[in-house]
Enzyme design. Structure first.
Site, PDB file in Angstrom:
ATOM      1  N   GLU A 176       0.820  -1.207   0.000  1.00 40.21           N
ATOM      2  CA  GLU A 176       0.000   0.000   0.000  1.00 40.21           C
ATOM      3  C   GLU A 176       0.862   1.268   0.000  1.00 40.21           C
ATOM      4  O   GLU A 176       1.956   1.297   0.565  1.00 40.21           O
ATOM      5  CB  GLU A 176      -0.916   0.000   1.231  1.00 40.21           C
ATOM      6  CG  GLU A 176      -1.888  -1.177   1.190  1.00 40.21           C
ATOM      7  CD  GLU A 176      -2.952  -1.130   2.275  1.00 40.21           C
ATOM      8  OE1 GLU A 176      -4.134  -1.272   1.926  1.00 40.21           O
ATOM      9  OE2 GLU A 176      -2.621  -0.955   3.455  1.00 40.21           O
TER      10      GLU A 176
ATOM     11  N   CYS B 178       6.622  -5.470  15.553  1.00 36.14           N
ATOM     12  CA  CYS B 178       6.302  -4.532  16.616  1.00 36.14           C
ATOM     13  C   CYS B 178       4.850  -4.809  17.031  1.00 36.14           C
ATOM     14  O   CYS B 178       3.986  -4.974  16.169  1.00 36.14           O
ATOM     15  CB  CYS B 178       6.481  -3.109  16.120  1.00 36.14           C
ATOM     16  SG  CYS B 178       8.151  -2.845  15.506  1.00 36.14           S
TER      17      CYS B 178
ATOM     18  N   HIS C  74       9.254   5.031  20.554  1.00 38.19           N
ATOM     19  CA  HIS C  74       8.077   4.474  21.247  1.00 38.19           C
ATOM     20  C   HIS C  74       8.250   4.124  22.717  1.00 38.19           C
ATOM     21  O   HIS C  74       7.270   3.876  23.425  1.00 38.19           O
ATOM     22  CB  HIS C  74       7.501   3.272  20.507  1.00 38.19           C
ATOM     23  CG  HIS C  74       7.262   3.511  19.052  1.00 38.19           C
ATOM     24  ND1 HIS C  74       6.651   4.650  18.580  1.00 38.19           N
ATOM     25  CD2 HIS C  74       7.582   2.785  17.942  1.00 38.19           C
ATOM     26  CE1 HIS C  74       6.586   4.596  17.265  1.00 38.19           C
ATOM     27  NE2 HIS C  74       7.150   3.490  16.859  1.00 38.19           N
TER      28      HIS C  74
ATOM     29  N   CYS D  11      -1.002   5.687  10.153  1.00 36.39           N
ATOM     30  CA  CYS D  11       0.250   5.042  10.563  1.00 36.39           C
ATOM     31  C   CYS D  11      -0.039   3.691  11.193  1.00 36.39           C
ATOM     32  O   CYS D  11      -0.853   3.581  12.103  1.00 36.39           O
ATOM     33  CB  CYS D  11       0.971   5.836  11.643  1.00 36.39           C
ATOM     34  SG  CYS D  11       1.369   7.488  11.213  1.00 36.39           S
TER      35      CYS D  11
HETATM   36  N1  SAH Z   1       9.421   0.046   9.651  1.00 43.63           N
HETATM   37  C1  SAH Z   1       9.754   1.424   9.724  1.00 43.63           C
HETATM   38  C2  SAH Z   1       8.947   2.243   8.774  1.00 43.63           C
HETATM   39  C3  SAH Z   1       7.444   2.220   9.047  1.00 43.63           C
HETATM   40  S1  SAH Z   1       7.046   3.755   9.696  1.00 43.63           S
HETATM   41  C4  SAH Z   1       9.590   1.920  11.149  1.00 43.63           C
HETATM   42  O1  SAH Z   1       9.039   1.174  11.948  1.00 43.63           O
HETATM   43  O2  SAH Z   1      10.055   3.011  11.438  1.00 43.63           O
HETATM   44  C5  SAH Z   1       5.480   3.566  10.372  1.00 43.63           C
HETATM   45  C6  SAH Z   1       5.409   4.346  11.671  1.00 43.63           C
HETATM   46  O3  SAH Z   1       4.110   4.148  12.254  1.00 43.63           O
HETATM   47  C7  SAH Z   1       6.405   3.830  12.669  1.00 43.63           C
HETATM   48  O4  SAH Z   1       6.877   4.847  13.499  1.00 43.63           O
HETATM   49  C8  SAH Z   1       5.552   2.874  13.452  1.00 43.63           C
HETATM   50  O5  SAH Z   1       6.125   2.560  14.668  1.00 43.63           O
HETATM   51  C9  SAH Z   1       4.261   3.639  13.554  1.00 43.63           C
HETATM   52  N2  SAH Z   1       3.119   2.772  13.882  1.00 43.63           N
HETATM   53  C10 SAH Z   1       3.029   1.440  13.694  1.00 43.63           C
HETATM   54  N3  SAH Z   1       1.834   0.983  14.104  1.00 43.63           N
HETATM   55  C11 SAH Z   1       1.148   2.060  14.551  1.00 43.63           C
HETATM   56  C12 SAH Z   1      -0.181   2.243  15.063  1.00 43.63           C
HETATM   57  N4  SAH Z   1      -1.018   1.219  15.165  1.00 43.63           N
HETATM   58  N5  SAH Z   1      -0.559   3.483  15.406  1.00 43.63           N
HETATM   59  C13 SAH Z   1       0.277   4.538  15.246  1.00 43.63           C
HETATM   60  N6  SAH Z   1       1.520   4.432  14.751  1.00 43.63           N
HETATM   61  C14 SAH Z   1       1.961   3.199  14.408  1.00 43.63           C
HETATM   62 FE1  SF4 Z   2       7.836  -3.307  10.714  1.00 39.45          FE
HETATM   63 FE2  SF4 Z   2       7.934  -0.677  11.268  1.00 39.45          FE
HETATM   64 FE3  SF4 Z   2       5.641  -2.060  11.643  1.00 39.45          FE
HETATM   65 FE4  SF4 Z   2       7.754  -2.460  13.254  1.00 39.45          FE
HETATM   66  S1  SF4 Z   2       6.569  -0.558  13.019  1.00 39.45           S
HETATM   67  S2  SF4 Z   2       6.470  -4.066  12.319  1.00 39.45           S
HETATM   68  S3  SF4 Z   2       9.471  -2.248  11.829  1.00 39.45           S
HETATM   69  S4  SF4 Z   2       6.668  -1.688   9.680  1.00 39.45           S
END
Ligand code: SAH
Ligand code: SF4
Length: 373
Positions: free
Chosen positions: A99, A123, A233, A351
């Site tokens: 996406e 994560c 985080h 996000c």
């Molecule tokens: N894998 C990389 C790039 C993805 S960025 C990384 O983790 O940095 C996507 C961002 O959204 C990251 O900061 C991630 O931690 C955040 N994110 C993931 N799940 C989320 C959620 N459910 N609510 C808000 N932010 C979230």
């Molecule tokens: Fe992968 Fe980033 Fe999601 Fe963590 S937050 S599972 S590194 S996409």
């Protein structure tokens, strides 16, 4: 040669393109000029077939078309949120989907680009993390997401809607996947996106986000030169181990050291730290103070992201007044700490909500799907 068997030239660097021109018999003295012409058609004008490239001779166009293609991947679905956010599900090959999200704001338009189908990391609060990795996207597949967005936004010269301010002004590598686990392809794609001859997006307006793959962090400055974001985080190892499990391999102390040593780090090139607000878990005043403590000395901005729920997620978003109190502590310590407004939640485009149906395939199935040159 069937369409499927042709090599797609999108995403190749100039050296590789020059080799392809030599391969189809273009005289050596012309190769450089032809390469520049093709480059400009692809990235300045958004051509998606050779026929349109009218300053290449008919013969050259035909020879290119016999062996190569520049078509876009297919769009499986395209959605628009009530707030104007757009999301495309793009099919790169059978079963290989990811996406891309476009977020319009008053003074800018940001494209959130995916680097992998799924993610190998998991994560605990991220929807993408529940999907097994199918594969890394190629440089062509990554830059194609930008081209597809520009098609949809009618941002090419000569489009009906190409007047007025640019709609796509920023890129964030914050879609599906961990960009630093696909470094070379992400680098090649971002070097195209910021290339002076490619209707460029300034490197200052491109941000690469990582969960903290420490060994690759300096390469973001050295080999690409874009801005860095760290998905932090949590400010304590015990909690970060749980939320961002890569922390067990690359713990906070070393991550902060890598940030302090980030080449070129300065106020204009400060690091963005992303911090998802999880009710009762990481949102206390003590957590905010600890965050300030570990960031000391690092030119930084802290993006507070209200948690976006997804089906089956185990967390709740912090209360708004708690997010504001948390933000105040960070602000008072001298850091900008904007609270990110959730965008596109109604179409699961916010996000951490991205996920495609693509599941991990057996190696034999994967081999069948490799693009053949
Ligand atoms: N894998 C990389 C790039 C993805 S960025 C990384 O983790 O940095 C996507 C961002 O959204 C990251 O900061 C991630 O931690 C955040 N994110 C993931 N799940 C989320 C959620 N459910 N609510 C808000 N932010 C979230
Ligand atoms: Fe992968 Fe980033 Fe999601 Fe963590 S937050 S599972 S590194 S996409």
């Amino acid at each position: 040669m069937s369409q499927a068997a042709k090599e797609n030239l999108t995403g190749l660097d100039r050296t590789a393109l020059a080799e392809r021109f030599a391969q189809i018999g273009v005289p050596e003295r012309q190769v450089r000029m032809r390469t520049n012409q093709l480059w400009s058609w692809l990235y300045q004008r958004g051509a998606s077939d050779f026929e349109a490239m009218t300053n290449l001779s008919k013969d050259v166009r035909k020879n290119l078309d016999d062996q190569f293609t520049v078509t876009r991947p297919e769009i499986t679905s395209s959605q628009i949120s009530q707030d104007g956010t757009r999301k495309w599900l793009i099919r790169f090959a059978p079963g290989i989907e990811a996406e891309t999200v476009y977020i319009p704001e008053e003074d800018r338009g940001t494209l959130c680009v995916s680097s992998q189908v799924g993610c190998t990391l998991n994560c605990s609060f991220c929807h993408t993390g529940t999907q097994k990795l199918v594969r890394n996207l190629t440089a062509g597949e990554i830059i194609s997401q930008v081209l597809i967005a520009k098609d949809a936004l009618e941002e090419w010269p000569g489009s009906d809607d190409d007047t007025g301010p640019r709609k796509l002004t920023n890129i964030v590598m914050m879609g599906m996947g961990e960009p630093l686990y696909n470094f070379d392809n992400v680098r090649d794609a971002l070097l195209i996106a910021s290339d002076p001859e490619a209707a460029p997006i300034s490197k200052r307006r491109i941000t690469l986000s990582t969960s903290g793959v420490i060994p690759e962090i300096p390469r973001v400055a050295d080999e690409i030169g874009v801005m860095l974001a760290i998905s932090l985080h949590a400010a304590r190892d015990d909690l970060r181990d749980e939320l961002v499990p890569i922390n067990k391999k690359y713990p906070l102390k070393e991550l902060m050291k890598a940030c302090r040593n980030f080449p070129g780090l300065s106020n204009p090139k400060r690091i963005t730290f992303e911090y998802v607000m999880l009710k009762g878990l990481n949102d206390s005043i003590a957590d905010a103070k600890e965050l300030v403590r570990i960031l000391r000395g690092i030119p930084a901005k802290i993006n507070l992201i209200p948690f976006n729920p997804w089906p089956g997620s185990a967390y709740e978003c912090s209360d708004w007044d708690q997010i504001e109190k948390f933000s105040d502590v960070i602000n008072n310590a001298g850091y900008a700490s904007p609270i990110r407004t959730p965008r596109g939640r109604d179409i699961m485009a916010a996000c951490g909500q991205l996920k495609s149906e693509s599941e991990k395939l057996r190696a034999s199935e994967r081999r069948e799907q490799q693009p053949t040159a």
